[in-house]
Design a protein around this motif. Structure first.
Motif, short mmCIF file in Angstrom:
data_model
loop_
_atom_site.label_atom_id
_atom_site.label_comp_id
_atom_site.label_asym_id
_atom_site.label_seq_id
_atom_site.Cartn_x
_atom_site.Cartn_y
_atom_site.Cartn_z
N LEU A 97 49.89 31.01 45.16
CA LEU A 97 50.01 32.52 45.24
C LEU A 97 49.92 32.74 43.97
O LEU A 97 49.89 34.12 43.63
CB LEU A 97 51.17 33.01 45.90
N TYR A 98 50.01 32.04 42.81
CA TYR A 98 49.81 32.34 41.33
C TYR A 98 48.59 33.20 41.06
O TYR A 98 48.56 34.00 40.17
CB TYR A 98 50.04 31.21 40.51
N LYS A 99 47.47 33.26 42.06
CA LYS A 99 46.77 33.78 41.68
C LYS A 99 46.65 35.31 41.92
O LYS A 99 45.74 36.28 41.48
CB LYS A 99 45.30 33.40 42.55
N PHE A 100 47.76 35.74 42.62
CA PHE A 100 48.04 37.08 42.78
C PHE A 100 48.76 37.79 41.50
O PHE A 100 48.69 38.93 41.25
CB PHE A 100 48.90 37.27 43.76
N ILE A 101 49.42 36.76 40.53
CA ILE A 101 49.70 37.26 39.48
C ILE A 101 49.10 37.22 38.18
O ILE A 101 48.89 38.22 37.57
CB ILE A 101 50.98 36.23 39.09
N ASP A 102 48.02 36.22 38.03
CA ASP A 102 47.28 36.09 36.95
C ASP A 102 45.98 36.84 36.99
O ASP A 102 45.26 36.79 36.31
CB ASP A 102 46.94 34.46 36.81
N GLY A 103 45.88 37.51 38.38
CA GLY A 103 44.46 38.51 38.60
C GLY A 103 43.36 37.48 38.89
O GLY A 103 42.19 38.21 39.02
N THR A 104 43.33 36.54 39.32
CA THR A 104 42.06 35.62 39.71
C THR A 104 41.96 35.84 40.95
O THR A 104 40.91 35.64 41.77
CB THR A 104 42.28 34.01 39.37
N ASN A 105 42.91 36.71 41.72
CA ASN A 105 42.50 37.03 43.29
C ASN A 105 42.70 38.53 43.42
O ASN A 105 43.62 39.11 43.81
CB ASN A 105 43.31 36.32 44.15
N PRO A 106 41.65 39.10 42.88
CA PRO A 106 41.84 40.73 42.83
C PRO A 106 41.62 41.36 44.26
O PRO A 106 40.92 40.57 44.94
CB PRO A 106 40.68 41.16 41.74
N ALA A 107 42.15 42.41 44.45
CA ALA A 107 42.13 43.20 45.71
C ALA A 107 40.73 43.37 46.01
O ALA A 107 39.91 43.77 45.23
CB ALA A 107 42.74 44.27 45.59
N PRO A 108 40.26 43.12 47.38
CA PRO A 108 38.86 43.54 47.77
C PRO A 108 38.93 45.08 47.57
O PRO A 108 39.83 45.68 47.89
CB PRO A 108 38.99 43.06 49.12
N THR A 109 37.92 45.86 47.88
CA THR A 109 37.68 47.17 48.15
C THR A 109 38.27 47.61 49.43
O THR A 109 38.13 46.64 50.56
CB THR A 109 36.33 47.82 47.98
N PRO A 110 39.12 48.52 49.44
CA PRO A 110 39.75 48.98 50.98
C PRO A 110 38.71 49.09 51.88
O PRO A 110 38.67 49.11 53.05
CB PRO A 110 40.62 50.17 50.71
N THR A 111 37.33 49.72 51.51
CA THR A 111 36.39 49.96 52.63
C THR A 111 34.99 49.59 52.04
O THR A 111 34.83 49.20 50.72
CB THR A 111 36.31 51.56 52.70
N VAL A 112 34.08 49.42 52.81
CA VAL A 112 32.67 48.83 52.69
C VAL A 112 32.02 50.10 53.21
O VAL A 112 31.96 50.60 54.49
CB VAL A 112 32.45 47.57 53.36
N THR A 113 31.09 50.34 52.43
CA THR A 113 30.17 51.42 52.73
C THR A 113 28.48 51.15 52.87
O THR A 113 27.93 50.50 51.94
CB THR A 113 29.99 52.61 51.53
#
Length: 101
Positions: A54-70
């Motif tokens: 889960l460290y990837k949530f801390i160091d930024g290597t697992n950024p949030a996907p966009t909430p929506t797809v268009t």
């Protein structure tokens, strides 16, 4: 309120470590961030987060996907909800390690 565990008997319900690809984070009760133990707290916290992948949530290597797809029409991103839920579980666990005085 005492921070010592109670000696009275109680029923504890165990939760699985993972729930549909989410990892429930449970830091040891003794791992509390104080003004005098930052290095120790950081070392233990990082070790647990690396161990749980889960460290990837801390160091930024697992950024949030966009909430929506268009694609002509806006639809919810399939991975966003799971990412957001995991991020909040981790955030809650980290906040729980802070000793509020």
């Amino acid at each position: 309120m005492s921070s010592e565990p109670s000696n009275s008997s109680s029923t504890v319900t165990s939760l699985p470590l993972t729930t549909s690809s989410l990892t429930l984070v449970n830091f040891p009760f003794s791992l509390k961030l104080l003004s005098t133990n930052y290095i120790s707290w950081k070392t233990q916290t990082e070790a647990l987060l690396y161990g749980l992948d889960l460290y990837k949530f801390i160091d930024g290597t697992n950024p949030a996907p966009t909430p929506t797809v268009t694609n002509g029409v806006s639809t919810p991103h399939a991975d966003y909800s799971a990412w957001f839920r995991q991020d909040r579980l981790l955030f809650g666990a980290l906040v729980g390690t802070c000793l509020l005085l």
